[in-house]
Write an enzyme that holds these catalytic residues in place. Structure first.
Site, PDB file in Angstrom:
ATOM      1  N   ARG A 289     -40.892   8.045 -31.756  1.00 46.05           N
ATOM      2  CA  ARG A 289     -42.009   9.523 -31.963  1.00 46.05           C
ATOM      3  C   ARG A 289     -43.319   8.960 -31.558  1.00 46.05           C
ATOM      4  NH1 ARG A 289     -39.862  14.093 -34.768  1.00 46.05           N
ATOM      5  NH2 ARG A 289     -38.688  12.736 -35.914  1.00 46.05           N
ATOM      6  N   TYR A 333     -33.577  21.677 -36.402  1.00 48.94           N
ATOM      7  CA  TYR A 333     -34.349  21.036 -38.312  1.00 48.94           C
ATOM      8  C   TYR A 333     -35.396  22.117 -38.600  1.00 48.94           C
ATOM      9  CZ  TYR A 333     -32.653  16.680 -34.918  1.00 48.94           C
ATOM     10  OH  TYR A 333     -32.412  16.061 -34.399  1.00 48.94           O
ATOM     11  N   CYS A 359     -27.784  32.835 -25.008  1.00 45.70           N
ATOM     12  CA  CYS A 359     -27.091  33.796 -25.988  1.00 45.70           C
ATOM     13  C   CYS A 359     -26.605  33.174 -27.701  1.00 45.70           C
ATOM     14  CB  CYS A 359     -25.556  34.308 -25.537  1.00 45.70           C
ATOM     15  SG  CYS A 359     -25.964  34.514 -23.857  1.00 45.70           S
ATOM     16  N   GLU A 360     -27.874  33.318 -28.547  1.00 38.74           N
ATOM     17  CA  GLU A 360     -27.495  32.006 -29.741  1.00 38.74           C
ATOM     18  C   GLU A 360     -28.838  32.937 -29.856  1.00 38.74           C
ATOM     19  OE1 GLU A 360     -26.114  29.686 -30.449  1.00 38.74           O
ATOM     20  OE2 GLU A 360     -24.538  28.961 -29.162  1.00 38.74           O
TER      21      GLU A 360
HETATM   22  N1  LLP Z   1     -34.536   2.847 -35.555  1.00 36.72           N
HETATM   23  C1  LLP Z   1     -33.629   3.723 -35.768  1.00 36.72           C
HETATM   24  C2  LLP Z   1     -33.016   2.837 -36.281  1.00 36.72           C
HETATM   25  C3  LLP Z   1     -33.548   4.902 -35.438  1.00 36.72           C
HETATM   26  O1  LLP Z   1     -32.442   5.333 -36.345  1.00 36.72           O
HETATM   27  C4  LLP Z   1     -34.954   5.454 -34.817  1.00 36.72           C
HETATM   28  C5  LLP Z   1     -34.246   7.054 -35.044  1.00 36.72           C
HETATM   29  C6  LLP Z   1     -35.590   4.840 -35.015  1.00 36.72           C
HETATM   30  C7  LLP Z   1     -36.203   3.426 -34.545  1.00 36.72           C
HETATM   31  C8  LLP Z   1     -36.955   5.637 -34.502  1.00 36.72           C
HETATM   32  O2  LLP Z   1     -37.662   6.574 -35.408  1.00 36.72           O
HETATM   33  P1  LLP Z   1     -38.668   7.818 -35.070  1.00 36.72           P
HETATM   34  O3  LLP Z   1     -39.805   5.942 -35.088  1.00 36.72           O
HETATM   35  O4  LLP Z   1     -39.004   8.126 -33.449  1.00 36.72           O
HETATM   36  O5  LLP Z   1     -38.944   8.047 -36.153  1.00 36.72           O
HETATM   37  N2  LLP Z   1     -33.925  13.446 -33.364  1.00 36.72           N
HETATM   38  C9  LLP Z   1     -35.151  13.807 -34.413  1.00 36.72           C
HETATM   39  C10 LLP Z   1     -35.179  12.355 -34.694  1.00 36.72           C
HETATM   40  C11 LLP Z   1     -33.973  11.514 -35.226  1.00 36.72           C
HETATM   41  C12 LLP Z   1     -34.337   9.608 -35.161  1.00 36.72           C
HETATM   42  C13 LLP Z   1     -32.860   8.875 -35.368  1.00 36.72           C
HETATM   43  N3  LLP Z   1     -33.511   7.634 -35.684  1.00 36.72           N
HETATM   44  C14 LLP Z   1     -35.965  14.680 -34.423  1.00 36.72           C
HETATM   45  O6  LLP Z   1     -36.261  15.725 -33.097  1.00 36.72           O
HETATM   46  O7  LLP Z   1     -36.685  15.241 -35.290  1.00 36.72           O
END
Ligand code: LLP
Length: 434
Positions: A289, A333, A359-360
Site C-alpha cells: 500500500r 472495510y 444493486c446493493e
Molecule cells: N506481505 C504479506 C504477506 C501480506 O499479506 C501483505 C498484505 C503485504 C505484504 C502488504 O501489506 P501492505 O504494505 O500493503 O499493507 N485489501 C486490504 C489490504 C489487505 C492486505 C493483505 N496483506 C485493503 O484494501 O485494505
C-alpha cells in the site's frame, strides 16, 4: 475527528488556482473526457518516490524491498518497480507470471501465501524464486517433495505468527493468534528443525506480517523483537538464518492518519536490529500500500443526483458510474477514502452519499460528503492506487475500468477498458433442447 486536509496524502496531486484538480500536472477532468470513466489514473513519479524513500533509508545495508504486488499488479506498475530495482512479494502462480511478463527478476521474488499448490511450487522452483515463505509443517513437507521431484533444493523462510496486535481493521490484521497465517511462535523452533532435516529444503530466513494500514512504529518493533528472539533460539538449536523479513503493512494517509514515513520506520527497525547485535543480517521488507496507495485516483462521473427529504431523515444520493465492483474498499472495510470534485464549483455544497449503480445498499464510495456537484461532473476518489483495481470484479456484468499511467508529460494507457463481450467470451450455452 479533526477535519481532513483538502488533499490527503498525495504528493503529486494539486488543485490549480482555477479550481482544477491535477495529478503530475495533468488536469484530471480532461483525462476523464479523453478516456472515459470509471478510470484509474496513477502517477509514476509518486510510485518511484515512495520506493526511493525506503531505499534511501536502507542504503548501506544488505536489503531487498519486495513490492507486495497484491496491492496493484498491473504490468506497467510492476515494470516501474522492476526498473527501479525492487523485488516482489507474490502470493500466487498468477502473480509470478505477471512479474515475469513485466520483466521482473525471479531471483528477487519471495513467494508468500498460506495455501500454495504443488503446481505453483513447481512453477516457482523452475523460475528460480529467491525464497518461499512457508506457513505450516504440511507445506514444508509438500515443498520438500516437490523440490526433490524436480531435483532441486527450495530456499525457505518460515512465516511465524508473532502474536502482536497491529491495531488495524480486523480483516487486515494478520499477526494475531486467532489469524490463519503463519506458524505459532511457540512452534517455530520445532518447525525450523523439521525444515533443516528435509533434503529438499534449505533454510534461508524468517518472516512475518502483522497486518496492513498500520500507522504506528511500535507494533513493528514488537514483531521484530519476537522475530529476533526466535532467530536466536533457532540458531542456538543449530539452524542458521540469513535474512529477516518484517513483512509489509505501513499505512498511508486517507484522511487524517499520520503514519510514520518509511524512513522513520526503517530507522527505528535498524536501530533495534543493531542494538540486539543482528546488524549483519539482510533485511527484507514487503510494502504494498505505501508504495502505490497515494499514487492513484479513481475518476468517476456523477450520473444522477437524488436529493432526499432530509427533513424526514432521508439522504441525498449522488449516483456515480463507479461502484463497489470498481473499488470495494468502502463496502468491504467501511474504508474512508477522500472524494474530490475534479473542477471546483461556486454553488454552496450539500451533503451527499456517493454511491454506485450496483444493486446493493452496500454499494457506496463515500458517505456524508460535503460536495458542490452537478450531474456530469467528474469526481476523484483519492488514495485509490492500492487495493483498488486489483480487487475489481465484474459484478452486475460491469466491465472493469481502464488504467492510465502518467509519466511527466506522457499519458500511457496501461490497461484498456474491458468490453462487455470480454466478460462472457469464455462462457458456453447449453446444447439446444431436444
Ligand atoms: N506481505 C504479506 C504477506 C501480506 O499479506 C501483505 C498484505 C503485504 C505484504 C502488504 O501489506 P501492505 O504494505 O500493503 O499493507 N485489501 C486490504 C489490504 C489487505 C492486505 C493483505 N496483506 C485493503 O484494501 O485494505
Amino acid at each position: 475527528m479533526s477535519r481532513p486536509p483538502a488533499l490527503p496524502g498525495a504528493p503529486f496531486l494539486a488543485r490549480r488556482a482555477d479550481g482544477v484538480l491535477t495529478l503530475e500536472g495533468h488536469a484530471l477532468d480532461d483525462l476523464a473526457a479523453r478516456f472515459g470513466t470509471p478510470l484509474y489514473v496513477y502517477s509514476r513519479a509518486s510510485m518511484r518516490a515512495a520506493l526511493a524513500s525506503y531505499e534511501q533509508a536502507l542504503q548501506g545495508r544488505e536489503h531487498l524491498v519486495c513490492y507486495a504486488m497484491k496491492a496493484n499488479s498491473s504490468l506497467a506498475v510492476l515494470q516501474t518497480f522492476a526498473d527501479a530495482g525492487a523485488g516482489f512479494d507474490i502470493v500466487s502462480g498468477g502473480e509470478l507470471a505477471r512479474v515475469l511478463a513485466a520483466g521482473g527478476d525471479a531471483s528477487r521474488v519471495v513467494f508468500s501465501g498460506v495455501g500454495k499448490t504443488p503446481e505453483e511450487m513447481r512453477q516457482a522452483l523452475r523460475a528460480g524464486v529467491r525464497c518461499f515463505n512457508v506457513e505450516s509443517l504440511p507445506e514444508l513437507d509438500t515443498l520438500d517433495a516437490v523440490a526433490r521431484s524436480l531435483g532441486c533444493v527450495a530456499p525457505v523462510s518460515l512465516r511465524v505468527n508473532p502474536d502482536v496486535d497491529a491495531g488495524t481493521h480486523p480483516y487486515i490484521s494478520t499477526g494475531l493468534k486467532g489469524n490463519k497465517f503463519g506458524i505459532a511462535h511457540g512452534d517455530a523452533v520445532v518447525a525450523y528443525r523439521h525444515a533443516a532435516a528435509l533434503p529438499g529444503l534449505r533454510v534461508v530466513g524468517i518472516d512475518c506480517h502483522i497486518g496492513s494500514q498500520i500507522t504506528q512504529v511500535a507494533p513493528y518493533l514488537d514483531a521484530l523483537d519476537r522475530l529476533l528472539d526466535l532467530v536466536e533460539a533457532v540458531e542456538a538449536a543449530g539452524v542458521a538464518i540469513h535474512h529477516v523479513d518484517v513483512g509489509g503493512g505501513l499505512g498511508i494517509t486517507y484522511t487524517d492518519e499520520q503514519p510514520p514515513a518509511p524512513a522513520e520506520l526503517v530507522a527505528a527497525m535498524l536501530a533495534r536490529i543493531d542494538a540486539r547485535g543482528h546488524g549483519h543480517r539482510e533485511l527484507l521488507l514487503e510494502p504494498g500500500r505505501s508504495l502505490v496507495g497515494n499514487a492513484g485516483v479513481l475518476l468517476t462521473t456523477a450520473l444522477v443526483l437524488k436529493p432526499g427529504r432530509t427533513d424526514e431523515g432521508g439522504k441525498n444520493f449522488c449516483i456515480v458510474d463507479a461502484a463497489m465492483n470498481d473499488l470495494v474498499r468502502p463496502a468491504m472495510y467501511q474504508a474512508w477514502m477522500a472524494i474530490e470534485p475534479c473542477r471546483g464549483r461556486g454553488e454552496p455544497p450539500l451533503v451527499w452519499d456517493v454511491v454506485g449503480p450496483v444493486c446493493e445498499s452496500g454499494d457506496w464510495l463515500g458517505r456524508d460528503r460535503t460536495l458542490a456537484i452537478e450531474p456530469g461532473d467528474v469526481l476523484a476518489v483519492l488514495s485509490a492506487g492500492a487495493y483498488g483495481m486489483v480487487m475489481a470484479s465484474n459484478y452486475n456484468t460491469r466491465p472493469r475500468a481502464a488504467e492510465l499511467m502518467l509519466d511527466g508529460e506522457a499519458v500511457h494507457v496501461i490497461r484498456e477498458r474491458e468490453a462487455v463481450a470480454d466478460l462472457f467470451a469464455r462462457e458456453r450455452l447449453l446444447p439446444p433442447a431436444r
